[in-house]
Design a protein around this motif. Structure first.
Motif, PDB file in Angstrom:
ATOM      1  N   LEU A 220       0.827  -1.207   0.000  1.00 51.09           N
ATOM      2  CA  LEU A 220       0.000   0.000   0.000  1.00 51.09           C
ATOM      3  C   LEU A 220       0.865   1.264   0.000  1.00 51.09           C
ATOM      4  N   ILE A 221       1.993   1.220   0.693  1.00 48.18           N
ATOM      5  CA  ILE A 221       2.919   2.364   0.696  1.00 48.18           C
ATOM      6  C   ILE A 221       3.520   2.564  -0.691  1.00 48.18           C
ATOM      7  N   ILE A 222       3.854   1.466  -1.365  1.00 46.09           N
ATOM      8  CA  ILE A 222       4.356   1.561  -2.745  1.00 46.09           C
ATOM      9  C   ILE A 222       3.327   2.268  -3.629  1.00 46.09           C
ATOM     10  N   GLU A 223       2.067   1.924  -3.449  1.00 49.21           N
ATOM     11  CA  GLU A 223       1.016   2.567  -4.240  1.00 49.21           C
ATOM     12  C   GLU A 223       0.930   4.063  -3.947  1.00 49.21           C
ATOM     13  N   LYS A 224       1.009   4.427  -2.678  1.00 54.41           N
ATOM     14  CA  LYS A 224       0.944   5.839  -2.298  1.00 54.41           C
ATOM     15  C   LYS A 224       2.144   6.615  -2.835  1.00 54.41           C
ATOM     16  N   ALA A 225       3.331   6.009  -2.740  1.00 55.65           N
ATOM     17  CA  ALA A 225       4.559   6.703  -3.118  1.00 55.65           C
ATOM     18  C   ALA A 225       4.685   6.878  -4.635  1.00 55.65           C
ATOM     19  N   THR A 226       4.115   5.950  -5.387  1.00 56.85           N
ATOM     20  CA  THR A 226       4.244   5.985  -6.853  1.00 56.85           C
ATOM     21  C   THR A 226       3.009   6.541  -7.550  1.00 56.85           C
ATOM     22  N   GLY A 227       1.873   6.515  -6.861  1.00 55.22           N
ATOM     23  CA  GLY A 227       0.630   6.896  -7.516  1.00 55.22           C
ATOM     24  C   GLY A 227       0.126   5.832  -8.467  1.00 55.22           C
ATOM     25  N   LEU A 228       0.693   4.622  -8.368  1.00 57.80           N
ATOM     26  CA  LEU A 228       0.314   3.504  -9.231  1.00 57.80           C
ATOM     27  C   LEU A 228      -0.215   2.348  -8.397  1.00 57.80           C
ATOM     28  N   LYS A 229      -1.049   1.523  -8.983  1.00 61.77           N
ATOM     29  CA  LYS A 229      -1.425   0.279  -8.327  1.00 61.77           C
ATOM     30  C   LYS A 229      -0.172  -0.578  -8.168  1.00 61.77           C
ATOM     31  N   TYR A 230      -0.155  -1.387  -7.128  1.00 59.08           N
ATOM     32  CA  TYR A 230       1.021  -2.219  -6.840  1.00 59.08           C
ATOM     33  C   TYR A 230       1.469  -2.992  -8.074  1.00 59.08           C
ATOM     34  N   GLU A 231       0.537  -3.587  -8.787  1.00 61.28           N
ATOM     35  CA  GLU A 231       0.857  -4.369  -9.982  1.00 61.28           C
ATOM     36  C   GLU A 231       1.621  -3.529 -11.004  1.00 61.28           C
ATOM     37  N   LYS A 232       1.149  -2.330 -11.265  1.00 62.07           N
ATOM     38  CA  LYS A 232       1.778  -1.442 -12.244  1.00 62.07           C
ATOM     39  C   LYS A 232       3.118  -0.924 -11.723  1.00 62.07           C
ATOM     40  N   ALA A 233       3.174  -0.617 -10.430  1.00 61.72           N
ATOM     41  CA  ALA A 233       4.415  -0.112  -9.843  1.00 61.72           C
ATOM     42  C   ALA A 233       5.527  -1.147  -9.931  1.00 61.72           C
ATOM     43  N   MET A 234       5.209  -2.408  -9.641  1.00 64.50           N
ATOM     44  CA  MET A 234       6.215  -3.471  -9.714  1.00 64.50           C
ATOM     45  C   MET A 234       6.711  -3.643 -11.145  1.00 64.50           C
ATOM     46  N   LYS A 235       5.804  -3.513 -12.077  1.00 68.54           N
ATOM     47  CA  LYS A 235       6.194  -3.642 -13.484  1.00 68.54           C
ATOM     48  C   LYS A 235       7.137  -2.509 -13.891  1.00 68.54           C
ATOM     49  N   GLU A 236       6.834  -1.286 -13.455  1.00 65.43           N
ATOM     50  CA  GLU A 236       7.641  -0.134 -13.851  1.00 65.43           C
ATOM     51  C   GLU A 236       8.960  -0.067 -13.101  1.00 65.43           C
TER      52      GLU A 236
END
Length: 391
Positions: A220-236
């Motif tokens: 959830l922190i990854i999502e907040k920090a990136t503005g992306l859903k976790y799935e998309k953030a991990m991909k990027e």
């Protein structure tokens, strides 16, 4: 006219030859052919020495023998790989991704990583630290203001010293207040924590307690920090930059009918209401893609060495008397000679996994299975007996 055509052809070939991209390992002196199918490469510079043919042959014989005796026996279904400097020493695939359709597990078959997913989640956090998006000792409440435990930091989520309750115990804690039919999400877990303020199992940063809830919150922190859903953030952040083309974050509602299935003795493992939670599990990948990930940790262009050093730090030294500890997303086993072997295992339903990045040896050992077995974890014995530099 004929001579002019020849000159044009020669000049075009000359430009093509010298402008063709080479593997970055080759550019940095690894010395293998660019067309070497037994070399796994990534688009980041790494400086390795060439592995001798004598070493490869010696280790292959020992590794294949070990695999045949302890891992790849009757009933094993999964993938196995050992590499040094990206050069494949041994690689095995057996069993079915789907036993009903007889779909074989191959080099390109993504399998459920179970808790080895935590290694990738932790790395995404560390990438954000490198990029100055977040800080390791930042409070969780800086990102999730409603989070009820004011002292909890990102670091103590990563090293399992937060004291949070295990989400698997929420049904027991809530009893009749728990909806056993709902497929829960990461946000649902946070909402329940906020609403019920479950008592911490131990005071913050006083004791190690391996807890999947920590990595739910990290996602959830990854999502907040990136503005992306976790799935998309991990991909990027990880999958796309490293060319991990067969790696993805599982979505229960989208993927449950198409992914490799999970088996136990007697048949198929049923899905349950925790199968749509991410961060602690639910990444599917291949052995080769995980080698790419480990290779990237040797490149300062992917992750800073000082950041990586935090991963391989003992945070619960009292655990050393049990010859084990935990860093930031990595487990540690202390060998009889005092050396530390860092690794991460996983188990979810019938899926088991083992990831061993042997930094001093520049060796990677990976084993994944979609039929429940403890044979997967024999990789630790393989690492200790056949690959440790101290032997």
């Amino acid at each position: 006219m004929h001579m002019k055509t020849l000159l044009i052809t020669f000049f075009s070939f000359f430009l093509l030859f010298f402008s063709s991209p080479k593997s970055l390992q080759e550019q940095d002196g690894l010395g293998y052919s660019n067309n070497d199918s037994t070399l796994i490469s990534i688009p980041f510079p790494i400086k390795f020495n060439k592995v001798s043919d004598e070493y490869l042959l010696e280790k292959k014989v020992k590794t294949d023998s070990f695999y045949d005796k302890f891992i790849g026996t009757y009933g094993f279904s999964g993938s196995f790989i050992v590499t040094k400097n990206g050069k494949i020493i041994s690689e095995k695939y057996q069993g079915y991704a789907n036993q009903r359709t007889k779909e074989l597990i191959t080099v390109n078959t993504p399998l459920h990583l179970a808790s080895v997913s935590k290694v990738l989640t932790a790395t995404a956090i560390l990438k954000l630290v490198d990029n100055d998006n977040i800080m390791l000792d930042q409070k969780v409440t800086d990102w999730l203001p409603s989070f009820p435990y004011k002292n909890t930091t990102i670091r103590t989520l990563l090293n399992h010293r937060s004291g949070l309750q295990h989400y698997s115990r929420f049904p027991e804690l809530l009893k009749k207040g728990w909806n056993r039919k709902k497929i829960v999400s990461n946000q649902d877990i946070l909402d329940l924590i906020v609403k019920h303020k479950f008592k911490l199992l131990t005071p913050h940063d006083t004791r190690f307690d391996y807890c999947n809830t920590n990595y739910i919150i990290l996602a959830l922190i990854i999502e907040k920090a990136t503005g992306l859903k976790y799935e998309k953030a991990m991909k990027e952040l990880i999958f796309r930059p490293l060319g991990m083309k067969n790696t993805f974050v599982f979505d229960y509602f989208r993927d449950k009918d198409t992914v490799s299935l999970s088996y136990r003795k007697g048949g198929l493992n049923p899905w349950d209401q925790f199968d749509n939670l991410n961060g602690d599990k639910n990444i599917y990948s291949t052995a080769r893609d995980l080698v790419k990930f480990d290779l990237a940790t040797y490149s300062p262009d992917f992750i800073k060495p000082e950041t990586l050093k935090e991963v391989y730090t003992s945070y619960s030294p009292y655990m050393l008397k049990y010859k084990k500890d935990y860093g930031l997303g990595m487990r540690m086993k202390q060998l009889p000679n005092g050396e530390n072997l860092w690794f991460h295992n996983g188990w979810w339903h019938g899926n088991t996994s083992s990831f061993i990045p042997m930094k001093k040896d520049t060796v990677t050992i990976i084993c994944l299975s979609n039929v429940y077995t403890t044979k997967t974890y024999e990789t630790l014995k393989l690492a200790e007996t056949h690959y440790s530099l101290t032997r």
